[in-house]
Scaffold this motif. Structure first.
Motif, mmCIF file in Angstrom:
data_model
loop_
_atom_site.group_PDB
_atom_site.id
_atom_site.type_symbol
_atom_site.label_atom_id
_atom_site.label_comp_id
_atom_site.label_asym_id
_atom_site.label_seq_id
_atom_site.Cartn_x
_atom_site.Cartn_y
_atom_site.Cartn_z
ATOM 1 N N ARG A 1 32.021 48.151 34.768
ATOM 2 C CA ARG A 1 33.131 49.093 34.926
ATOM 3 C C ARG A 1 32.553 50.489 34.912
ATOM 4 N N ARG B 1 52.416 45.354 39.886
ATOM 5 C CA ARG B 1 51.759 44.738 41.037
ATOM 6 C C ARG B 1 52.555 43.530 41.523
ATOM 7 N N ASN C 1 48.360 47.529 30.513
ATOM 8 C CA ASN C 1 47.854 46.500 31.424
ATOM 9 C C ASN C 1 48.961 45.542 31.856
ATOM 10 N N ALA C 2 49.827 45.167 30.894
ATOM 11 C CA ALA C 2 50.926 44.267 31.225
ATOM 12 C C ALA C 2 51.863 44.940 32.226
ATOM 13 N N GLY D 1 39.128 53.261 32.122
ATOM 14 C CA GLY D 1 39.225 51.950 32.755
ATOM 15 C C GLY D 1 38.608 50.832 31.944
ATOM 16 N N VAL D 2 38.574 50.996 30.623
ATOM 17 C CA VAL D 2 38.046 49.933 29.781
ATOM 18 C C VAL D 2 38.974 49.675 28.596
ATOM 19 N N GLY D 3 40.263 49.981 28.818
ATOM 20 C CA GLY D 3 41.249 49.917 27.735
ATOM 21 C C GLY D 3 41.361 48.554 27.077
ATOM 22 N N PHE D 4 41.202 47.508 27.856
ATOM 23 C CA PHE D 4 41.358 46.164 27.312
ATOM 24 C C PHE D 4 40.494 45.949 26.070
ATOM 25 N N TYR D 5 39.273 46.483 26.127
ATOM 26 C CA TYR D 5 38.317 46.205 25.048
ATOM 27 C C TYR D 5 38.697 46.837 23.725
ATOM 28 N N ASN E 1 37.251 40.501 35.616
ATOM 29 C CA ASN E 1 37.971 41.640 35.040
ATOM 30 C C ASN E 1 37.658 41.855 33.572
ATOM 31 N N LEU E 2 37.402 40.765 32.863
ATOM 32 C CA LEU E 2 37.226 40.909 31.420
ATOM 33 C C LEU E 2 35.787 40.700 30.990
ATOM 34 N N ASP F 1 51.063 47.324 34.335
ATOM 35 C CA ASP F 1 50.384 47.332 35.641
ATOM 36 C C ASP F 1 50.569 45.996 36.359
ATOM 37 N N ALA F 2 50.398 44.912 35.590
ATOM 38 C CA ALA F 2 50.491 43.575 36.190
ATOM 39 C C ALA F 2 51.908 43.310 36.697
ATOM 40 N N THR G 1 50.338 36.474 31.866
ATOM 41 C CA THR G 1 49.204 36.514 30.948
ATOM 42 C C THR G 1 49.684 36.526 29.501
ATOM 43 N N VAL H 1 51.248 39.670 37.496
ATOM 44 C CA VAL H 1 50.491 38.938 38.520
ATOM 45 C C VAL H 1 49.572 37.866 37.959
ATOM 46 N N GLY I 1 41.696 54.499 27.494
ATOM 47 C CA GLY I 1 42.432 54.043 28.667
ATOM 48 C C GLY I 1 42.044 54.783 29.923
HETATM 49 P P1 ADP Z 1 42.156 49.135 33.588
HETATM 50 O O1 ADP Z 1 43.518 48.735 33.131
HETATM 51 O O2 ADP Z 1 41.969 50.604 33.551
HETATM 52 O O3 ADP Z 1 41.751 48.545 34.904
HETATM 53 P P2 ADP Z 1 41.376 47.505 31.387
HETATM 54 O O4 ADP Z 1 40.106 47.348 30.620
HETATM 55 O O5 ADP Z 1 42.564 47.905 30.579
HETATM 56 O O6 ADP Z 1 41.099 48.557 32.526
HETATM 57 O O7 ADP Z 1 41.706 46.158 32.139
HETATM 58 C C1 ADP Z 1 40.728 45.522 32.927
HETATM 59 C C2 ADP Z 1 41.330 44.680 34.030
HETATM 60 O O8 ADP Z 1 41.772 43.427 33.525
HETATM 61 C C3 ADP Z 1 42.525 45.247 34.721
HETATM 62 O O9 ADP Z 1 42.159 46.128 35.754
HETATM 63 C C4 ADP Z 1 43.222 43.999 35.255
HETATM 64 O O10 ADP Z 1 42.652 43.625 36.495
HETATM 65 C C5 ADP Z 1 42.878 42.969 34.251
HETATM 66 N N1 ADP Z 1 43.988 42.766 33.293
HETATM 67 C C6 ADP Z 1 44.031 43.171 32.031
HETATM 68 N N2 ADP Z 1 45.192 42.821 31.441
HETATM 69 C C7 ADP Z 1 45.902 42.160 32.393
HETATM 70 C C8 ADP Z 1 47.206 41.521 32.413
HETATM 71 N N3 ADP Z 1 48.011 41.529 31.343
HETATM 72 N N4 ADP Z 1 47.582 40.930 33.571
HETATM 73 C C9 ADP Z 1 46.777 40.916 34.660
HETATM 74 N N5 ADP Z 1 45.563 41.498 34.702
HETATM 75 C C10 ADP Z 1 45.134 42.109 33.581
#
Ligand code: ADP
Ligand code: MG
Length: 639
Positions: free
Chosen positions: A110, A56, A49-50, A135-139, A104-105, A52-53, A184, A94, A132
Motif C-alpha cells: 500500500r 460500491r 471501510n464498510a 490508505g491503511v486504516g484497516f490495520y 487487500n488485507l 465504502d463497500a 463482510t 460488495v 485513514g
Molecule cells: P482504504 O480503505 O483506504 O483502501 P484500508 O486499509 O482501510 O484502506 O482497507 C484496505 C482495503 O480492504 C480496502 O480498500 C478494501 O478494498 C478492503 N476492505 C476493507 N474493509 C472492507 C469491507 N468491509 N468490505 C469490502 N472491502 C473491504
C-alpha cells in the motif's frame, strides 16, 4: 527453518500461513507496540471501510442486478459481546473474494504504508488520527485486538466465501467459510488493555462522535439482544442536503473531520444549494492549511461527487476551477445520469457547469469574508492567496473578480499587505496608474534602484515578490480602469516630481565628462549590455538596468526564466545616475586606472544582483577583494 514454507501469495492452501507484505509487517509492529491514546479511531476506520463497500454496492447495482442478495438493504451492524470481550462489525457491501482478501488485507504493497510509518515516528501519539488518510486504516484494529477474523462473501455469484485470520505477528491464514450472505463480517477479540471497548454504550458514543454522517444506518446492540433490539447510533443525514440555516457550526466541524480524517477545524465552510443551471447541494470547506501536494500536478482533489446521494467519485477534480483545488467537501448533483461510467464522469459537460457555478459562489464568499472580517481574510490569504493569484493569471473569466481579492506588499504599508482598491483610494491626483515592481524577495525589492524616483517623490509602489506575480502581471494589465505599470520598465512615463525635489538636486556630470564616462562603460562592458546612457530617474543608486526597446516585458521574461533554466536573458540597457558622487569621482581618475576598471565591473554586477539576474553572485567576491586591495594601495608593508 520454520519460515521456509511460508507463502507470500494467494496460492496457499487453506490454513497455511501467508506472510504480510514487508511494509505492512512494519506497520503492524508499530501499531501493536505503541501506546496510542486515541485508539477508538479503529472503529471509524472499520465503519468507513464498510461504508465504502456499501457505496460500491449501490453503484454496482445501478447497472448490474445479477448479484448475491439483491434485496438486502444497505446497513452496518456492530455486535458487542460484553462478557466475552469481543466486537463484531458487519456490512452488506460488495464483500471480498478469497483473492481480494489476500490482496487487500496484506500482500499488496500500500503506497501509504511507508508514509504513515514515517509520520507515526514523527508525530507519536496523534498518528492514529491520520491513519485513514494513508490508505491503511484497516490495520488500526491491531491497536485494540489480538485476534482478527474477516469473513467475506463477494457480491459476484461465482465467488466463494472465505475467512482471513490474523493473531498479530508476521502472517495471516485463510480458511474456508460457508457464509452465504453478501458482505463482510469482522470479528475482533479485544486485547486485555482494550477491554473498555466491549461496551455497547461506549461504542454508540464513538459512532456518534466519529461516524455520525455515514450515510448508512449503523446498528449497535449486545450479543444478548434480539435482532429488533439493535439501535441505530448515527444520524446518517446528508448534511449538505439540509437547509444551511438548520446546521450548527459544530456540525460542520464534525462533518469536516469525518470527511478529511483529521482533527482540525475548517477556516471556512460554504454551504450552497442551487437549482439552475444545475441542481446541486454542496458543502465546501477551506481547510486550515494547504497540503503540500497541491503544488504538484498529481494533487488529489478533496471533493466528493455524489449523484442523488450515491457516492460516484471520491476525489473529483472537475467540480471546481483548478485554482480552487484546495477546497474539500461534497457536491451532490441531481441531474447526473446514474448509469454514467466513472471514467466518463470527469468529462461530463454537466461538471463544467457545476465548476462554473461553484467557482463563482466561492469567490463571492471570499469577497464577503474580506469585507466583513479582514483579519480572518488575511489568515486565509496567507495560506491560500497564491492560488487566487494563480486563478487571476490563468482564468481570464474569473480574473476581474479575483483581482479584488488579491493582496500585495507595498512601499507604503510596512509589513502589511494592501488590496488594489486600497491603493487606488490612496492615489491623490487623478493618475490612472498603479505602480509595481517585480523582485525575488522583499529585501531585494526595497533596495531596487527603480524605486528611487518613486520613493523620493512619494509615489506608492506595489512590491511583487512571488514567482506567480510575473505570470499574473503578464496576463492582467489593469484594475478598475487603472493601468498596472512596471516601474522597472525603461519606457514608462514618469509621474511629475514633487516640488521639493529641486532642493536635493546635486550637481550632475555633463558634456564631455559624461560622454567620456559613457564611452568607458560601453567599451568595457561591450556586448554584455545593449546600451549605456544617462538618466535623471535615480537618486541614491549610481546605476540601474532597464529593458532595451523591443525586448519582451519584464513579466514575460521573468515567467520565461521561471519555466526554462536555459532561457537567455535579452541584453539590457545600463543607465547611469549622472548626479551620483561615485560616478562624479570616477570621471576624475586618470586612465588607465585599475580601480576604474574594477568599479565599472562592480557597478554592473551590483545592478545585475539587484535585478535578481546575476548568474554567479559568489563570483563577485574575488573582485571585491581586488577593489579593497586597490583602495588600500599595492604597497607591501615596510619590513
Ligand atoms: P482504504 O480503505 O483506504 O483502501 P484500508 O486499509 O482501510 O484502506 O482497507 C484496505 C482495503 O480492504 C480496502 O480498500 C478494501 O478494498 C478492503 N476492505 C476493507 N474493509 C472492507 C469491507 N468491509 N468490505 C469490502 N472491502 C473491504
Ligand atoms: Mg479504509
Amino acid at each position: 527453518m520454520a519460515t521456509t514454507n511460508i507463502k507470500d501469495d494467494a496460492t496457499t492452501q487453506a490454513g497455511e500461513p501467508v506472510r504480510f507484505q514487508a511494509e505492512i509487517r512494519q506497520l503492524l509492529d508499530i501499531l501493536v507496540h505503541s501506546l496510542y491514546t486515541r485508539r477508538e479511531v479503529f472503529l471509524r476506520e472499520l465503519i468507513s471501510n464498510a461504508s465504502d463497500a456499501l457505496n460500491r454496492m449501490q453503484f454496482e447495482m445501478l447497472t448490474n442486478t445479477d448479484v448475491v442478495d439483491p434485496e438486502v438493504s444497505a446497513a452496518i451492524r456492530i455486535t458487542v459481546d460484553e462478557s466475552g470481550k469481543r466486537l463484531t462489525i458487519s456490512d452488506s457491501g460488495v464483500g471480498m473474494s478469497r483473492t481480494e482478501l489476500v490482496e487487500n488485507l496484506g500482500t499488496i504493497a500500500r503506497s501509504g504504508a511507508q508514509r504513515f510509518i514515517e509520520n507515526a515516528k514523527e508525530t507519536g501519539t496523534d498518528a492514529t488520527d491520520i491513519i485513514g488518510r494513508f490508505g491503511v486504516g484497516f490495520y488500526s484494529v491491531f491497536m485494540i485486538a489480538d485476534e482478527v477474523r474477516v469473513t467475506s462473501r463477494s457480491f459476484r455469484p461465482e465467488d466463494e466465501a472465505a475467512c482471513w485470520v490474523c493473531a498479530g505477528g508476521e502472517t495471516f491464514t485463510l480458511e474456508a467459510s460457508d457464509r452465504s450472505h453478501r458482505g463482510t463480517v469482522i470479528e475482533l477479540k479485544l486485547r486485555e488493555e482494550a477491554a473498555e471497548f466491549a461496551d455497547a454504550f461506549r461504542i454508540t458514543q464513538i459512532v456518534k462522535q466519529h461516524s455520525d454522517y455515514v450515510p448508512f444506518p449503523i446498528y449497535v446492540g449486545k450479543l444478548t439482544d434480539k435482532a429488533g433490539e439493535f439501535k441505530i447510533a448515527n444520524q446518517q443525514t446528508a448534511l449538505w442536503r439540509q437547509p444551511a440555516r438548520d446546521v450548527k457550526t459544530g456540525e460542520y466541524v464534525e462533518f469536516f473531520r469525518q470527511l478529511t480524517f483529521s482533527g482540525g477545524e475548517p477556516l471556512l465552510q460554504i454551504h450552497y444549494a442551487a437549482d439552475a443551471p444545475v441542481q446541486i447541494y454542496s458543502i465546501l470547506f477551506v481547510p486550515p492549511k494547504a497540503s503540500r501536494d497541491l503544488f504538484t500536478a498529481r494533487y488529489e482533489s478533496g471533493i466528493r461527487l455524489h449523484a442523488r446521494k450515491i457516492l460516484i467519485e471520491e476525489n473529483c477534480r472537475a467540480l471546481v476551477p483548478e485554482y480552487l483545488r484546495f477546497l474539500q467537501g461534497v457536491v451532490d448533483c441531481e441531474d447526473l445520469p446514474l448509469n454514467v461510467a466513472r471514467e466518463n464522469v470527469q468529462s461530463s459537460p454537466l461538471l463544467v457547469k457545476i465548476s462554473r457555478v461553484l467557482g463563482r459562489k466561492v469567490v463571492d464568499e471570499f469577497k464577503k469574508l474580506a469585507l466583513n472580517d479582514a483579519d480572518k481574510y488575511l489568515g486565509f490569504w496567507n495560506e491560500f492567496g497564491i492560488f487566487l493569484k494563480e486563478g487571476a493569471a490563468t482564468d481570464p473569466e474569473a480574473a476581474t473578480d479575483l483581482m479584488e481579492l488579491l493582496r500585495f506588499r507595498s512601499t507604503r504599508v510596512d509589513g502589511e499587505v494592501t488590496a488594489l482598491a486600497e491603493y487606488v483610494q490612496r492615489v491623490k491626483d487623478d493618475r490612472k496608474e498603479i505602480y509595481y515592481l517585480l523582485a525575488d524577495d522583499l529585501r531585494t525589492a526595497t533596495r531596487s534602484p527603480h524605486l528611487d524616483y518613486f520613493k523620493r517623490n512619494g509615489y506608492e509602489v506595489l512590491l511583487l515578490i512571488e514567482p506567480v506575480d510575473a505570470f499574473l502581471m503578464a496576463n492582467v494589465r489593469e484594475f478598475d480602469g487603472h493601468k498596472l505599470v512596471n516601474v522597472a520598465s525603461g519606457e514608462m512615463k514618469l509621474p511629475p516630481a514633487a516640488a521639493a525635489d529641486d532642493a536635493v538636486v546635486e550637481e550632475a556630470l555633463a558634456g564631455r565628462d559624461l560622454a567620456r564616462l559613457i564611452v568607458k562603460f560601453k567599451s568595457q562592458l561591450g556586448l554584455r549590455v545593449a546600451d549605456v546612457r544617462d538618466t535623471d530617474r535615480l537618486s541614491d543608486s549610481p546605476v540601474r538596468l532597464v529593458d532595451s526597446g523591443g525586448a519582451p516585458g519584464r513579466e514575460v521574461q521573468r515567467a520565461m526564466r521561471a519555466m526554462d533554466r536555459e532561457y537567455e536573458q535579452p541584453k539590457m540597457v545600463l543607465e547611469l545616475n549622472a548626479r551620483h558622487p561615485l560616478l562624479r569621482s570616477l570621471v576624475h581618475l586618470p586612465e588607465p586606472s585599475e580601480i576604474l576598471d574594477l568599479c565599472v565591473e562592480q557597478l554592473f554586477d551590483a545592478a545585475l544582483l539587484l535585478e535578481g539576474l546575476h548568474p554567479d553572485p559568489a563570483g563577485i567576491v574575488p573582485r571585491l577583494q581586488e577593489l579593497m586591495q586597490a583602495a588600500v594601495g599595492k604597497t607591501t608593508p615596510a619590513e
